[in-house]
Design an enzyme around this catalytic site. Sequence first.
Site, PDB file in Angstrom:
ATOM      1  N   GLU A   1      13.631 -15.354 -16.893  1.00 12.61           N
ATOM      2  CA  GLU A   1      12.353 -15.211 -16.323  1.00 12.61           C
ATOM      3  C   GLU A   1      11.555 -13.925 -16.797  1.00 12.61           C
ATOM      4  O   GLU A   1      10.642 -13.705 -17.084  1.00 12.61           O
ATOM      5  CB  GLU A   1      12.723 -15.044 -14.837  1.00 12.61           C
ATOM      6  CG  GLU A   1      11.438 -14.379 -13.871  1.00 12.61           C
ATOM      7  CD  GLU A   1      11.671 -14.196 -12.567  1.00 12.61           C
ATOM      8  OE1 GLU A   1      13.011 -14.573 -11.969  1.00 12.61           O
ATOM      9  OE2 GLU A   1      10.934 -13.565 -12.001  1.00 12.61           O
TER      10      GLU A   1
ATOM     11  N   GLU B   1      11.715 -11.866   0.594  1.00  5.96           N
ATOM     12  CA  GLU B   1      10.365 -12.471   0.132  1.00  5.96           C
ATOM     13  C   GLU B   1       9.859 -13.205   0.916  1.00  5.96           C
ATOM     14  O   GLU B   1       9.336 -14.501   0.560  1.00  5.96           O
ATOM     15  CB  GLU B   1      10.782 -12.743  -1.311  1.00  5.96           C
ATOM     16  CG  GLU B   1      11.146 -11.898  -2.396  1.00  5.96           C
ATOM     17  CD  GLU B   1      11.221 -12.495  -3.755  1.00  5.96           C
ATOM     18  OE1 GLU B   1      11.481 -13.564  -3.900  1.00  5.96           O
ATOM     19  OE2 GLU B   1      10.977 -11.603  -4.633  1.00  5.96           O
TER      20      GLU B   1
ATOM     21  N   ASP C   1      16.237  -6.869 -10.248  1.00  3.89           N
ATOM     22  CA  ASP C   1      15.888  -8.107 -10.559  1.00  3.89           C
ATOM     23  C   ASP C   1      16.125  -8.739 -11.885  1.00  3.89           C
ATOM     24  O   ASP C   1      14.829  -8.929 -12.440  1.00  3.89           O
ATOM     25  CB  ASP C   1      14.429  -8.571  -9.721  1.00  3.89           C
ATOM     26  CG  ASP C   1      14.305  -9.903  -9.682  1.00  3.89           C
ATOM     27  OD1 ASP C   1      15.230 -10.842  -9.725  1.00  3.89           O
ATOM     28  OD2 ASP C   1      13.013 -10.365  -9.339  1.00  3.89           O
TER      29      ASP C   1
END
Length: 676
Positions: free
Chosen positions: A370, A269, A342
Amino acid sequence: MKKLLSFIWMLCLLIPASAEDGSRLWLRYTTDGQANVTCNRQSPIVDAAAAELRKGWKGAPVALTLIRNKETRALGEEGFRLSTSDEGRKISITSAGERGLLYGAFHLLRLQETGADWARLDIKESPAYDLRILNHWDNLDRSVERGYAGRSLWEWDALPSTLSDRYAEYARANASIGINGTVINNVNASSRILSAEYLEKVKALADIFRPYGIRVYLSINFASPMQLGGLPTADPLDKQVIAWWKEKAREIYRLIPDFGGFLVKANSEGQPGPCDFGRSHAEGANMLADAVKPYKGIIMWRAFVYSPSDADRAKQAYLEFQPLDGQFRNNVIVQIKNGPVDFQPREPYSPLFGAMPATAQMVEFQITQEYLGFSYHLAYLAPMWKEFFNFVPHASLKAMAGVANIGTDTNWCGHHFAQSNWYAFGRLAWNPELSSEAIADEWLAQTFFNARNQQHIPAAHKVRQMMMQSREAVVDYMMPIGLHHLFAWGHHYGPEPWCAIPGARPDWLPSYYHKADKEGVGFDRSRNGSNATAQYPDSLRRLYDDIRTCPDEYLLWFHHAPWQHVMQSGRTVWDELCHRYDRGVQQVRNFQKIWAETEEFIDAERFEAVQSRLSIQARDAVWWKDACLLYFMEYSDMRIPYDIERPIHRLDDLKRVKLPIGNHECPTEQMLNERR
Ligand code: GCW
């Protein structure tokens, strides 16, 4: 004046000693401090153990004995034996290490709070992993990436001269559940953390954590030699770069002799890494490993890598890391997220586990929610982590890491029940064989209910049931039967399966994952598709590859299934989707009822806080259900079965909903209330 003073005194008596704001976590015991505790050794850690018992122990005298004999050595430095004699009139905790005494003390207190009988005890405990570590994604500006509980605990501007009381409270809470390491800064790391100025601050924290058996680790930016050291390169084979890291390690260990080591997110990322210089992950990791080796430091090297160019994101970590098996130094541990994509509400396990027999591996779980409703949704995560251990034997791993859900909120985690995930992480890292139910019972008895009060037992039982169903409920109302990543652009809170941003990276858009069309829905990862199934051991590969045998929970993860395909449940894909979304909604409604029943047993403050979050969760569940079913219906062209609650929104309206938050922000309650 006298009158005024006595009035103030009266007022003080009326105000409760401590508000029921959740700040005490699961450590709610108090006594008169009269417990009789003796120790055969004095040290900061042993003193912390004794102080804890004096704070909370209500029973017979306790002797803490540091002793190295055959028995204690076999239990290790952190293990302990806890035994009683003389019908419980004497209690002994022995260990070969100071930390063992600390964990033994907390264990005894836990037994007391959960209503255990200590008349005849003989317990031997030692942790499954030597390293049980939290990962804070905390930035130096005190924002927290994916943090939903306020700001970062670390007051960087005030450190090292001013020390918040919460630092020791934090360490104590961790010690109570066996956590023994903390990475205090974000894996998207600023190189400033390694500056002399910041290292002094880190040292101050390490000094406070040490008496609780907690070591400090740092996330590093791989380009630090350039950004901080002014070198022209960060190539791990460059002599100057190697020397820079060696010197940096020396500087750190001078300040913090028990410093744990580095955590590294590299070439992921947008973060710099060895691949920028044509080197492999192993070459990058090994260079750092050599720098910390003289001090017994370790490197945790993350395998979370993916790039937009390759076909299937779920395959990439394996493709990149598996060929490197055997090339890492023995003080490197490859840190792998539990699933291949993820931290989704449900993923199959990452096939990289077990695929590198000559390399130490550790799992990274995400405690912060998240992708599971932030700190607004009640989702007890122990069942998710236990599910992982059904596939990956815990003994095959070297350590366990959890991305923390802790912040400056008074109750530490945003949601009172999010504390249970911090708790469960620690307990599972100590003993992955504990059941999710047992951990929930322990936590509830210490946090909300009184284990010795018969009237509390049925309520506690129902709340435990609610916790046990909660993660599955989230899966159902967000992304059932293998769907994943249907989140809104810019944040990971609400649904946006329709999201289309011109020019956006395809693997950052939901349609990359759900691939809905007139024929069906789901990502074909079978041998006819991306062939990700081939990364799994043979028995699983066969199971997952065949649409007829693939378990329902993973169906749309591994297959693009026709809408009419009949699943193992006996329903078509479309009907099953409808039923699962609806079941999720109904379950949350039921959680509201269960919670309502606890009102008479729980203080009003925490009762109302949880109640208000459950009502947000119930509305969010409907939001998810309506958004996803109405959207997918445009492709399936089928009806929502009649026995299922009708949508209350219109798709066009839902498409207009935009939460005014940035990628790393948490919506306020007001935003959520105004959204509809
Ligand atoms: O899940 C993604 C998160 C990023 C995070 C990244 C990672 C720290 O959305 O916020 O960055 O994973 O794990 O590195």
